[in-house]
Design a protein around this motif. Structure first.
Motif, PDB file in Angstrom:
ATOM      1  N   ILE A 120       0.589  -1.716   0.025  1.00 35.28           N
ATOM      2  CA  ILE A 120      -0.088   0.147   0.197  1.00 35.28           C
ATOM      3  C   ILE A 120       0.840   1.193   0.090  1.00 35.28           C
ATOM      4  O   ILE A 120       1.072   2.123  -0.596  1.00 35.28           O
ATOM      5  N   PHE A 121       1.896   1.869   0.878  1.00 35.16           N
ATOM      6  CA  PHE A 121       2.823   2.578   0.980  1.00 35.16           C
ATOM      7  C   PHE A 121       3.212   2.306  -0.593  1.00 35.16           C
ATOM      8  O   PHE A 121       3.714   3.493  -0.863  1.00 35.16           O
ATOM      9  N   ALA A 169       2.829   5.860  -3.063  1.00 35.22           N
ATOM     10  CA  ALA A 169       4.109   6.684  -4.032  1.00 35.22           C
ATOM     11  C   ALA A 169       4.185   6.703  -5.044  1.00 35.22           C
ATOM     12  O   ALA A 169       4.499   7.687  -5.691  1.00 35.22           O
ATOM     13  N   ALA A 170       4.615   5.173  -5.929  1.00 36.83           N
ATOM     14  CA  ALA A 170       4.264   5.157  -7.235  1.00 36.83           C
ATOM     15  C   ALA A 170       2.593   6.010  -7.973  1.00 36.83           C
ATOM     16  O   ALA A 170       3.277   6.763  -9.052  1.00 36.83           O
ATOM     17  N   GLU A 228      11.919   1.502  -3.920  1.00 36.76           N
ATOM     18  CA  GLU A 228      13.098   0.456  -3.493  1.00 36.76           C
ATOM     19  C   GLU A 228      14.298   0.725  -2.821  1.00 36.76           C
ATOM     20  O   GLU A 228      14.138   0.415  -1.538  1.00 36.76           O
ATOM     21  N   GLY A 229      14.564   1.774  -3.349  1.00 34.76           N
ATOM     22  CA  GLY A 229      15.542   2.702  -2.595  1.00 34.76           C
ATOM     23  C   GLY A 229      15.288   3.080  -1.804  1.00 34.76           C
ATOM     24  O   GLY A 229      15.930   3.415  -0.264  1.00 34.76           O
ATOM     25  N   GLN A 230      14.156   4.157  -2.000  1.00 32.56           N
ATOM     26  CA  GLN A 230      14.368   4.783  -0.885  1.00 32.56           C
ATOM     27  C   GLN A 230      13.392   3.923   0.846  1.00 32.56           C
ATOM     28  O   GLN A 230      12.921   4.582   1.964  1.00 32.56           O
ATOM     29  N   ALA A 285       7.269   5.405   0.543  1.00 34.86           N
ATOM     30  CA  ALA A 285       7.982   4.690   0.184  1.00 34.86           C
ATOM     31  C   ALA A 285       8.857   4.457   1.428  1.00 34.86           C
ATOM     32  O   ALA A 285       9.514   3.703   2.093  1.00 34.86           O
ATOM     33  N   GLY A 286       9.299   5.292   2.305  1.00 35.04           N
ATOM     34  CA  GLY A 286      10.414   5.322   3.456  1.00 35.04           C
ATOM     35  C   GLY A 286       9.698   4.955   4.378  1.00 35.04           C
ATOM     36  O   GLY A 286      10.017   4.103   5.169  1.00 35.04           O
ATOM     37  N   LEU A 287       8.118   5.246   3.964  1.00 35.26           N
ATOM     38  CA  LEU A 287       7.444   4.170   5.510  1.00 35.26           C
ATOM     39  C   LEU A 287       6.879   3.145   5.410  1.00 35.26           C
ATOM     40  O   LEU A 287       6.732   1.483   5.791  1.00 35.26           O
ATOM     41  N   ALA A 288       7.021   2.780   3.985  1.00 35.81           N
ATOM     42  CA  ALA A 288       6.935   1.265   4.210  1.00 35.81           C
ATOM     43  C   ALA A 288       8.032   0.350   4.431  1.00 35.81           C
ATOM     44  O   ALA A 288       8.093  -0.583   5.217  1.00 35.81           O
TER      45      ALA A 288
END
Length: 356
Positions: free
Chosen positions: A69-70, A74-75, A89-91, A255-258
Motif C-alpha cells: 500500500i505504501f 508512492a508510485a 525500493e531504494g527509498q 516509500a520510506g514508510l514502507a
C-alpha cells in the motif's frame, strides 16, 4: 482500421479494466499450472485456502499488503504528476535505515516519543532519496526513470556498507545486520500472536488522505493539471517545479514508510534482504489501481493474496511459488493492454472503390 482516442472513458471501463485484468491473469496462470501437472481447480482452491482459510492466513495477507500500500501510493501519486518514480525500493531502504538508526540509538526513550520519531525520520529519509532525481529533472532535464532506477543500486551498496560498518550489530555474531529496535519502538501488533501490525492502519489512513487530497483539494487539482499538460499548467500560473518537488517529498516519504513498517513493525532489525521487491511491485499495484489511491488498497490486497496464496499452494501441491510472479506480471500486461482500449478505440474504415 484506424485508432482514435475516446472522448472520455466511461466509469465502467475505468473500473472494469483492472478487475477484468486480474481475472484474465488468473485464467492465464492456469496454463503453466496445467503443464506442471497440477489440478487447476485444486490449485486455486489451495490458493484461496492459503489466504482465507484461517485467521492466521488472512493476517499474513494483510501483513504482506501493508508495504505494498505504501509503495503503491508512492508510485500512484508521483505518476499522476508524470514524475516516474522507479526508486521506491531504494527509498524504502533509506526509511528502514533511518528507523534502525533512531531506534537503536535512543534505546532509553519512551515509546510515545520513539515511535513517532521513527516514523517521521523514516519518511524524511525516503523523501530525501527522491529529491535528487527531481532536482536533476527540473534543473537539467535528466530522465527520472534512469536516475531513480540507478539510485536504487547506489542505496543498496550504501546499505551493505552501513551494515558492515556503523550500523552493524556487535552482538550479531558477524552477520551483516543492524542492532534491533527496542520493544518500545516497535509498532503495536493488531492481533495477539499474529504478525499484522499498526503499520496497516497508517497505510490505510495515508490512502484515505491521499484520495481526498487528490480529488477534493486545490493541491490535487494542480497535481493532476501538471500531469495532464505541464505547459498548459505553467501558462495557467501553476508552479510546475514546485508541484513536482511537493509530490516528490510525499512519494519518497510514503516509500520510506514502507521501510519503517517492515523494520519497526515486523522484523525488528535491518538486513540487506528486507524487501523482496516491494518497491518494484508497488509500480504494478499503482498501475493495476489506475493510479487511484483508493484502488491501491484493493490492488495491494489482491497482489498480496496472490503471493501468500501461491506460497500456500506451492507447499500443498509442490508447484513453484514463482507462479505468483507470473500472475502479477500478466496482470500488469493485461492492465496496460486494457488501459489502451479504455483510452482508444479501433474503427474499421471502409475503402473507397476506385472511380467512386
Amino acid at each position: 482500421m484506424r485508432v482514435e482516442p475516446r472522448n472520455a472513458p466511461s466509469r465502467l471501463l475505468t473500473v472494469g479494466v483492472p478487475v477484468l485484468s486480474a481475472i484474465v491473469a488468473l485464467g492465464l496462470a492456469a496454463i503453466p499450472l496445467a503443464f506442471a501437472g497440477a489440478g487447476i481447480a485444486e490449485a486455486y482452491r489451495e490458493m484461496f485456502r492459503g489466504v482465507f482459510g484461517s485467521v492466521f492466513a488472512f493476517s499474513e495477507m494483510l501483513t504482506r499488503a501493508t508495504p505494498l500500500i505504501f509503495t503503491g501510493l508512492a508510485a500512484a501519486l508521483a505518476f499522476r504528476a508524470k514524475l516516474w518514480n522507479i526508486g521506491a525500493e531504494g527509498q524504502l531502504y533509506l526509511g528502514a535505515m533511518a528507523a534502525v538508526a533512531v531506534g537503536a540509538g535512543l534505546t532509553d526513550a519512551p515509546g510515545i516519543v520513539l515511535i513517532p520519531l521513527i516514523i517521521l525520520l523514516g519518511a524524511a529519509a525516503g523523501s530525501a532519496g527522491m529529491m535528487l532525481p527531481t532536482l536533476l529533472k527540473s534543473r537539467f532535464g535528466a530522465d527520472e526513470v534512469v536516475t531513480t532506477l540507478l539510485l536504487n543500486f547506489v542505496i543498496l551498496i550504501f546499505l551493505q556498507m552501513m551494515l558492515e560498518g556503523p550500523l552493524k550489530d556487535p552482538m550479531g555474531l558477524g552477520w551483516p545486520q543492524s542492532p534491533p529496535i527496542p520493544d518500545q519502538g516497535m509498532l503495536p501488533a493488531l492481533m495477539d500472536r499474529m504478525r499484522v501490525h499498526s503499520g496497516l492502519l497508517i497505510a490505510l489512513f495515508a490512502a484515505a488522505v491521499a484520495q481526498f487530497m487528490l480529488m477534493r483539494s486545490v493541491w490535487g487539482f494542480r497535481l493532476r493539471a501538471v500531469g495532464e499538460n505541464p505547459a498548459a499548467a505553467r501558462h495557467a500560473g501553476i508552479g510546475v517545479n514546485r508541484s513536482l518537488f511537493g509530490v516528490a517529498i510525499i512519494s519518497g516519504g510514503l516509500a520510506g514508510l514502507a521501510g519503517v513498517s517492515e523494520v519497526a513493525g515486523l522484523k525488528g532489525y535491518l538486513t540487506a534482504d528486507l524487501s523482496p521487491g516491494f518497491g518494484y511491485t508497488g509500480i504494478v499495484v499503482a498501475m493495476l489501481a489506475g493510479l487511484s489511491p483508493a484502488g491501491v488498497v484493493i490492488s495491494s490486497l489482491f497482489i498480496a493474496s496472490v503471493f501468500v496464496g501461491a506460497d500456500s499452494m506451492s507447499r500443498a501441491m509442490g508447484v513453484s511459488s514463482y507462479l505468483a510472479d507470473l500472475v502479477v506480471s500478466v496482470s500488469l500486461l493485461c492492465v496496460l493492454i486494457g488501459g489502451f482500449f479504455a483510452r482508444y478505440r479501433i474503427i474499421r474504415v471502409r475503402e473507397r472503390r476506385a472511380g467512386a
